[in-house]
Each structure stands twice: as C-alpha cells, then as structure tokens.
Motif scaffolding. Structure first.
Motif, PDB file in Angstrom:
ATOM      1  N   ARG A 138      46.598 -30.122  89.870  1.00  0.00           N
ATOM      2  CA  ARG A 138      47.784 -30.801  89.366  1.00  0.00           C
ATOM      3  C   ARG A 138      49.016 -30.167  90.007  1.00  0.00           C
ATOM      4  N   GLU A 244      56.717 -33.176  85.530  1.00  0.00           N
ATOM      5  CA  GLU A 244      56.932 -34.207  86.542  1.00  0.00           C
ATOM      6  C   GLU A 244      58.366 -34.722  86.585  1.00  0.00           C
ATOM      7  N   ASN A 319      57.525 -30.525  92.674  1.00  0.00           N
ATOM      8  CA  ASN A 319      56.363 -30.280  93.524  1.00  0.00           C
ATOM      9  C   ASN A 319      56.313 -28.833  94.013  1.00  0.00           C
TER      10      ASN A 319
END
Length: 325
Positions: A138, A244, A319
C-alpha cells in the motif's frame, strides 16, 4: 528479498522471547539483518543505511516513536549524506525507497492500527508474512513539518498547544521509568488541563487559499484517522483524514469544559461526521498551512515532543512510502 529489522529493545509491549519468535518468523521469509536501536535517533540512522545499501525492505518492531525515526531515515539523508538520497522512479518517489514493514511494539501503535494491522505483535507478524507472500503493498502519504530550517516527517499526527503539553508531561514521567500507558496519558491530560492557559490563545492558522483563523489554543494536524486510541477506542477529531489525501486540522478556540465536553463525546464515537461548533477551526485535504504563535507553544510529532515553537509549516507529502500490509 533483503530486509533489515530494527528492534527497539525497550518497546513497551514486547519481551525477549516474543522478539526471538518474530525474528525467526521473518528470517524464514526474507534474507534478514537485525539491528537493535541504542539511542534516540538511532533508528533513523539505521534506516538511512539500509536505504543507501539498497535493502528491499526495512521492518520495525517498536512503537510510534521508533517508526517515526525509521520513516525519517528512509526519506531524509542523515548528516547531509547526499549518496543516501532516494531515487525517484518513474515519477513515484515511493518506489525509490525500501518498503516498510510495521510490527507494533509500543503502547498506542497508532500508525500500525491505522494501517489495519492487529495490535498484537505476533498477530501482526502473521499479517505481514501474508502480505510478503502475496506481494501486497500500500502506498501512503506522509505529513511534513518545517520550522527554523529543520524538517521532519510524521506518519499520523502532529500537534501544537495542549496536546503537545500532555506529550511533554508524559515524556517527563517516562524519564523516571514509568511506562506510557493509555491510562497514564488520560490521567496526565486531566491533571494538566487544570494548569494549561485557557484564557489567552496564542496561535493563528494561515495558508494558501485559507482564510486566516486567529485565537487558537490547540491544533491537531492529522495525516490519517484515528488521531489516537484510548485502549481499544479510537479517537477521531478529523474523521475524513486519510493516507491518500492531504492534511486535516482541528483547531480549538475555546478550552472551557462547556465547549470541550460535547467535542470529546463526539470524537470518541465511530461517527464519520465532523465535529461542529463556531469555536472550531477545521481544514480537510490541504497541501500546506502554517501555525504561528505570539509566544512559544509546545509542539509534537507522532507523540514525540519537539520543544516550543513560534511558527511551524505543515505540508502533505503524497506517495511517500510503500508499506507491506
């Protein structure tokens, strides 16, 4: 697959027998090097070494503080070591760094639990081994705090004001040999509330495209939800925060019991709705904002007290890492 396991021998909820079992289990699945942390900041140095030596994975057995150090070692060169700078592969910085494995060994283990891992280190190891077998990863974003020429990443939260004052008080108790249990945090928070300044707010929130919000006593900055746990109960002041999205913030303009009681009741529920009230300052999915103060106020990242500051800028880092989970 080459992996380095960083073990905090003073982790709150593990012992030597448990550590040996976990090391054998991981060693059967990967080519494993084991390092024990010996001092504050050691995990960051070891993680940076693993990155420079092209390890595939860095695993951590420890609490949120050890995990925070490890993450900063993976993202930041130590002592200006330029050769340790991460590679940005195909525009995705997470692929240029070793993946992270988290095995909870602290008292709260907020980051591990926010990832969906069991709070028990043995059960968490089983889940991690399953992720290794299936190649399950993830990608998560992180938060970054910048102040006075310094920079540090955080995995789940930062804070300025009252919550950081509580962290400071608990760290003082830990220095006398007491463990940082959930009960100790709650008791310390209740005692410290009587001493904190509830009449003279110091902070202002500003940011690109954000109306200035003055008169803030306490600010919670979240990279995910929950913010923390009281035992098994999640505490969710910013329920929309996630790995996210950008950063979320909850600021308190009042610290009286009449204002705090309904807020505490709300954030201890499983509700996905935001707390309400004109005395609250709320931000969601922001790339950057700054907290400035008229006087130095307490500051913490991932439950680690970092002194008193007058200005800190918070940025979202999308990220940033790949986590085997």
């Amino acid at each position: 697959m080459r992996a380095m396991l960083l073990v905090n021998p003073k982790a709150t909820t593990t012992n030597a027998r448990t550590r040996d079992v976990l090391i054998r289990a991981l060693g059967a699945a990967v080519e494993l090097a084991v390092e024990e942390t010996r001092y504050r900041g050691h995990a960051a140095r070891l993680a940076a070494t693993a990155r420079a030596k092209d390890y595939d994975v860095v695993a951590v057995l420890g609490g949120d503080g050890t995990i925070n150090e490890t993450v900063n070692g993976l993202l930041n060169p130590v002592d200006g070591d330029a050769q340790a700078a991460p590679r940005d592969v195909a525009g995705d910085p997470s692929t240029g760094r070793p993946a992270l494995i988290v095995i909870p060994g602290g008292s709260a283990n907020v980051f591990a639990r926010a990832l969906g891992l069991p709070n028990d280190p043995v059960e968490a190891t089983g889940a991690v081994l399953e992720a290794l077998r299936e190649g399950r990863r993830r990608t998560v974003g992180l938060g970054q705090a910048l102040w006075e020429g310094q920079s540090r990443y955080f995995t789940f939260c930062a804070g300025m004001g009252y919550d950081a004052e509580v962290v400071r008080a608990v760290e003082g108790l830990r220095g006398t040999g007491r463990k940082a249990t959930p009960a100790r945090y709650v008791n310390t928070a209740l005692r410290h509330y009587l001493a904190t300044d509830k009449r003279h707010p110091a902070m202002t929130v500003t940011g690109p495209g954000i109306p200035a919000a003055e008169g803030v006593f306490m600010a919670i900055i979240s990279n995910t939800s929950p913010w923390t746990y009281v035992g098994t109960r999640p505490v969710r002041p910013t329920p929309w925060a996630s790995f996210e999205t950008g950063l979320d913030l909850l600021g308190l303009r009042r610290m009286g019991l009449v204002s705090l009681a309904p807020l505490i009741q709300h954030i201890l529920t499983e509700s996905d709705t935001l707390p309400s009230g004109k005395h609250l300052v709320q931000l969601h999915d922001e790339a950057e904002f700054t907290l400035t103060a008229r006087r130095p106020v307490a500051f913490q990242l991932d439950g680690d007290y970092l002194g008193e500051r007058e200005s800190v800028t918070f940025r979202s880092t999308p990220n940033a890492l790949q986590v085997l989970v």
